[in-house]
Design an enzyme around this catalytic site. Structure first.
Site, PDB file in Angstrom:
ATOM      1  N   SER A   1      31.949  36.153  43.576  1.00  0.00           N
ATOM      2  CA  SER A   1      30.938  36.240  44.599  1.00  0.00           C
ATOM      3  C   SER A   1      30.791  37.632  45.226  1.00  0.00           C
ATOM      4  CB  SER A   1      31.255  35.236  45.711  1.00  0.00           C
ATOM      5  OG  SER A   1      32.475  35.573  46.339  1.00  0.00           O
TER       6      SER A   1
ATOM      7  N   SER B   1      36.753  35.945  42.869  1.00  0.00           N
ATOM      8  CA  SER B   1      35.572  36.616  43.419  1.00  0.00           C
ATOM      9  C   SER B   1      35.700  38.122  43.616  1.00  0.00           C
ATOM     10  CB  SER B   1      35.169  35.971  44.745  1.00  0.00           C
ATOM     11  OG  SER B   1      34.448  34.789  44.495  1.00  0.00           O
TER      12      SER B   1
ATOM     13  N   LYS C   1      32.077  43.288  52.167  1.00  0.00           N
ATOM     14  CA  LYS C   1      31.399  42.039  51.820  1.00  0.00           C
ATOM     15  C   LYS C   1      30.907  41.380  53.111  1.00  0.00           C
ATOM     16  CE  LYS C   1      32.403  37.883  49.000  1.00  0.00           C
ATOM     17  NZ  LYS C   1      33.469  37.194  48.235  1.00  0.00           N
TER      18      LYS C   1
END
Lengths: 495, 88, 481
Positions: free
Chosen positions: A157, A181, A82
């Site tokens: 996310s 997330s 990420k």
């Protein structure tokens, strides 16, 4: 692209083939890069593809094998990170304009551990700006599409990381989970997502959203892969004061021990708050565990529903402080002004997207004089009540079961009009962040549109071992077609 | 509030935010009204105490590398528009 | 006691002293804590507030903070860190990590040399900020064209010591800071160098009619970088407030800045403009608990405190009730750490007042280096002087030479040409002088003391100053029979 490609046979198979010299990391990385190349125009999982670095890392792994050295537990495994984890020399954006060109001068602890484990970092994945969101629609650089149905969001996310695994680019990837997330996008993309106990994985080098809630975890096609990936990053780090001083847990070995005799509680308070497919999947999961020897019972924990409002005070409050440093002085974007204060204000207004601004404003409000006690102070007490409720549930149960999300993957734009609609995506995942407890989402069903639906296994602090054993049993009981990878993205007409 | 958060927003942006914030505050109102007599606050999920670092010098970053990433610098320092006034 | 400068009013002062700790590294990272390094060379992801970085507390800083607490008789309590949120370019994270409502040290006191007891409200830990330099516009903050920031100081450990409003004059405020500085140096928690910014003082100042027990409205005065500024700013501010009151106006609560060159304070901001810092518990750090092992280590490092040294020195001098000039000398000797020299000279038989005098005047004039003088040299020198082997002038010269170059007093004296005259040589010189000036001798013998100086001068001339005046005077007396 054959299904028997080594890339699709799991982390253990890859690492073993690389270690024995049966396969070369250099070839594997080319295959992964080719898949990325083919899929990215449509999916946009990556913010940055680090092809050259991945190739260099692959050469280093092959050379180590050639010298007879141990190339590490993730030798030759292509992975994705990420883009809120600092990578030395590689731009790290947090999917924000304010960090669009920022190159960290250091590696985060997790990144350093992955490098030394022999993993090949293929790229940095897209996210909602500063990890604030549940769909990647808040990325300043455009959303990621769900490989199962490209008209739908991958969740967020960490949507880029979950979609990268669901698309078969990489067998495992890494994300962060502040309110769900990791688990929510895992559920929406039909992959496994682990949020470890707070403090199990170092946060050093993870760009903070809400410090008391953030935790790095892993995605994998299978429970075993996600577990191996988690093991590689877990363990004490002296650079993180909130890191638990215990050795990294050894979990893969006990994954197959089953659930015989385990006490499982199905949290019923969420069931009437979620889509029928999601409620049905959790009930079915309870039945599957029951038939594998566990003792399942429904349990009402009404405090679970305090989680969402408490979270939407605590997380923005911490974020408003964590994001103050993006002021145009030392790094990142600067929009000039006649004086420093004007420069700060213009930089921040130009650099932060609408959701980030919204949360900064909420958080600033919740901490301000005269409102602190009513909002932040009360939310901290609600946090205590949540933890107490979990504690008393764990006196009766070894693990808890719940839906991961209120709905399967939704369409782009469906929840962007009203922020609160989007916030509700985290309803079932937030309590574990407030308590710091571990939780995992496992793909367990398909809905009427053929979209994957995950269920969540929750455990007490440091309970990853039993939690992942339960997850493995659920994985075995789930229909095979409810999980990725989806090789070749599907358009909405497909579903 | 926007000034406290150092966000230079337009009037339209502020008006939109105001409505959204008021919706959100309604949503979290349950927390404000929660009966919490005798409930201590939890600031952090971990019961850790006394985490220390020995007083030993570690390597610092290269100044040139750091300043290269800065929006502006001069003579080894970070350059900013004039700072008006003292720290609050 | 009504202030001399503001008759009819009493000045009330509370001080906030920021003290930089003498750790090797910063509070939350391993960057060197050093003064005067090239700009931005002691910076890392943590103290530069780079995204993703996290703080880890320096154990030595905690130990120093606890030492300070113990030396100030504080209660040392479990504590936590908060974030104090405000934007300023020299603060890398745009929040300062500081202790707020649960500080490590609370409720102590400090006794001034004059016996006044000043309460200590708290002594808490926090991190320092970087340094902003304003360029263009002549360096004045309001006219600067741009500003430059150096983060070497950002993250340096500080302890902020907050006194109760127990101080009643500029003089007492200076005495408080000197005494505090002595304590900080004794505990080795800080070098106490005000000129390098290791000690920075803010003063809360108010006035009230003499005899009143209510507090007046206070103003906080910042930028007091020396004892001199502190004293002058308090006197100025007290006068300003009294003038306001006398002219029927009210004092407004505000923060003011001391302008040293103009010798005035001017307003920075009013109470209404007070900033909302949005304090909340720092989630990246864990609570601090003063466990026994920590307490033991902190205590073990505390040296002999100034009050203890003072009472020891006073007892060496014999008795307790010394006159103010003597106490001033005592204070000078303590501040320069010359008390050990005085004590050992007295133990070796020196006259206490003599030893104190030489230490407070001649040694003090030599600055910090004086403390390096070997105690036995000092004692030996005083004894040479007392025996008459060296004159006062000679003794002072030898002392200066001993401090700058070291050596053995009698050897140094010889080197400087202060060789002792042999008794018979002096005796024959005196005889010759008397024989050469019979009239003067006659007058001296008749009791004309004025002529003694002339005779003494003749002896000195003949011996090229090597004779000891006391010895010559004794010889004159002896010859009168």
């Amino acid at each position: 692209m054959s299904a028997s490609s080594l890339l699709d046979r799991g982390v253990a198979a890859i690492a073993s083939a690389i270690r024995t010299g049966e396969a070369r990391a250099a070839d594997l990385v080319e295959e992964a890069l080719a898949r990325v190349d083919a899929g990215e125009r449509e999916l946009h999982c990556f913010q940055t593809v680090t092809a050259d670095e991945a190739r260099r890392a692959a050469e280093a792994v092959d050379a180590a094998v050639g010298r007879g050295e141990d190339p590490g537990p993730l030798a030759g495994v292509p992975i994705a990170l990420k883009d809120n984890m600092c990578t030395r020399g590689t731009v790290t954006t947090c999917s924000s304009k304010i960090l669009e060109n920022w190159i960290p001068p250091y590696d985060g602890t997790v990144v350093a551990r992955l490098r030394s484990a022999g993993a090949l970092i293929v790229g940095k994945t897209n996210l909602d700006e500063f990890a604030m969101g549940s769909s990647t629609e808040n990325s300043a650089f455009g959303p990621t599409r769900n490989p199962w149905d490209t008209s739908r969001v991958p969740g967020g996310s960490s949507g880029g990381s979950s979609a990268a695994v669901a698309a078969g680019y990489v067998p495992v990837s890494f994300g962060s989970d502040t309110g769900g997330s990791i688990r929510q996008p895992a559920s929406l993309c039909g992959v496994v997502g682990i949020k470890p106990t707070y403090g199990r994985v170092s946060r050093y080098g993870l760009i903070a959203f809400a410090s008391s809630l953030d935790q790095i975890g892993s995605f994998g096609v299978t429970v075993a892969d996600a577990t191996t990936a988690f093991e590689a990053i877990a363990g004490h780090d002296p650079h993180d004061s909130t890191s638990i001083n215990l050795p990294a847990p050894s979990l893969a070995a006990t994954l197959g021990e089953g659930v015989d005799g385990l006490r499982v509680g199905l949290i019923e308070d969420f069931l009437d708050q979620v889509a029928p497919a999601c409620a049905a999947a959790s009930s079915a999961a309870a039945e599957a565990l029951e038939s594998s020897g566990a003792k399942c019972e429904s349990v009402s924990i009404p405090e679970m529903l305090l989680g969402l409002p408490a979270y939407y005070i605590i997380a923005p409050a911490e974020a408003s402080s964590n994001l103050a440093r993006y002021d145009g002085v030392r790094y990142g974007l600067r929009v000039d002004g006649p004086d420093a204060e004007a420069m700060n204000g213009r930089t921040r207004a130009a650099g932060f997207g609408p959701e980030v601004r919204r949360r900064i404003m909420i958080g600033t409000y919740a901490l301000s004089a005269g409102y602190y006690d009513a909002y932040y102070g009360q939310a901290q007490k609600a946090r205590t009540l949540t933890i107490r409720a979990f504690d008393s549930a764990y006196e009766r149960f070894d693990v808890l079961l719940a839906p991961t999300t209120p709905s399967p993957a939704f369409k782009f734009g469906e929840k962007t009009k009203n922020p609160i609609d989007m916030y509700l995506s985290d309803l079932c995942t937030i309590p574990s962040n407030l308590s710091g407890h571990p939780a995992v989402s496992v793909p367990f069903a398909l809905d009427e549109n053929g979209l994957p639906v995950g269920v969540q296994v929750l455990a007490p602090a440091l309970g990853e071992s039993v939690m992942l054993r339960v997850a493995a049993v659920l994985e075995a009981a789930a229909p095979g077609d409810c999980r990725g990878p989806v090789l070749g993205p599907r358009s909405s007409t497909h579903a | 509030m926007a000034r406290l958060a150092r966000l230079d927003l337009t009037d339209d942006e502020l008006a939109a935010l105001k409505d959204e914030l008021s919706d959100l505050l309604d949503h979290v109102d349950r927390i404000r009204r929660l009966e919490t007599h005798d409930v201590p606050p939890t600031a952090h999920p971990l019961p850790l105490t006394n985490v220390f670092r020995p007083d030993e010098v570690a390597e610092s970053l290269e100044r040139d590398e750091v300043l290269a990433a800065a929006p502006a610098s001069e003579n080894g320092r970070f350059l900013v528009p004039p700072v008006l006034g003292e720290a609050p | 006691m009504p202030d001399r400068a503001t008759p009819g009013y009493e000045t009330v002062v509370g001080l906030e002293v920021h003290c930089e700790l003498s750790t090797r590294t910063k509070l939350f990272c391993g960057c060197a804590n050093e003064f005067g390094a090239e700009p931005n060379t002691n910076i890392c992801p943590v103290c530069l507030g780079l995204p993703g970085s996290l703080p880890v507390l320096n154990e030595k800083a905690v130990e120093f903070a606890m030492r300070i607490g113990e030396a100030l008789h504080c209660e040392i309590l479990p504590s936590i860190f908060h974030r104090k949120n405000y934007f300023y370019p020299d603060m890398p994270k745009d929040y300062q990590v500081s202790q707020y409502d649960e500080p490590i040290n609370v409720g102590g006191h400090l006794e001034l040399p004059d016996g006044t007891v000043v309460g200590i409200v708290r002594a808490h830990m926090e991190e320092d900020t970087g340094k902003t330099t304003h360029v263009g516009g002549g360096g004045r903050i309001h006219e600067a064209e741009q500003s430059l920031v150096d983060y070497n100081r950002a993250g340096v450990p500080l302890v902020e010591i907050v006194s109760a409003p127990d101080i009643r004059s500029a003089e007492q405020a200076r005495a408080y800071v000197s005494e505090l500085r002595g304590i900080l140096v004794a505990t080795r928690a800080s070098d106490g160098r005000m000129e390098e910014g290791s000690l920075r003082v803010d003063a809360n100042i108010s006035v009230r009619p003499a005899g009143s027990s209510d507090y007046g409205t206070r103003c906080e005065v910042k930028n007091l970088n020396s004892l001199r500024s502190l004293g002058r700013a308090i006197d100025y501010e007290a006068r300003r407030q009294v003038e306001l009151l006398e002219s029927g106006e009210a004092v407004r609560q505000e923060t003011r800045h001391w302008d040293e060159s103009a010798s005035v304070t001017h307003m920075l901001r009013s109470k209404e403009e007070a900033y909302d810092y949005r304090y909340f518990p720092e989630p990246d750090l864990v609570p601090l608990v003063p466990e026994n092992e920590l307490r033991r280590r902190a205590s073990a490092g505390i040296g002999v405190l100034p009050a203890e040294r003072r009472s020891h020195l006073v007892s060496v001098l014999g008795g307790r009730d010394h006159a103010a000039p003597v106490m001033d000398q005592v204070q000078t000797v303590l501040e320069l750490s010359l008390d050990g020299l005085v004590a050992s000279a007295v133990h070796a038989g020196a006259d206490p007042k003599h030893a104190l005098n030489r230490a407070a005047n001649e040694l003090a004039a030599q600055g910090e280096k004086a403390a390096t003088l070997a105690p036995e040299s000092f004692a030996a020198l005083l004894s040479l002087e007392a025996s008459g082997a060296l004159s006062a002038t000679q003794a002072k010269a030898v002392l200066a030479e001993l401090v700058s170059s070291g050596g053995e007093p009698s050897v140094v004296a010889r080197k400087l040409g202060f060789e002792q005259l042999a008794d018979d040589e002096l005796s024959s010189v005196i005889d010759a002088v008397i024989a050469g000036h019979p009239e003067e001798w006659e007058r001296y013998a008749d009791g004309d003391k004025k002529v003694a100086g002339f005779l003494m001068g003749e002896v000195m001339k003949a011996t090229r100053g090597r004779a000891n005046g006391k010895v010559v005077a004794q010889a004159f007396t002896a010859r009168l029979g």
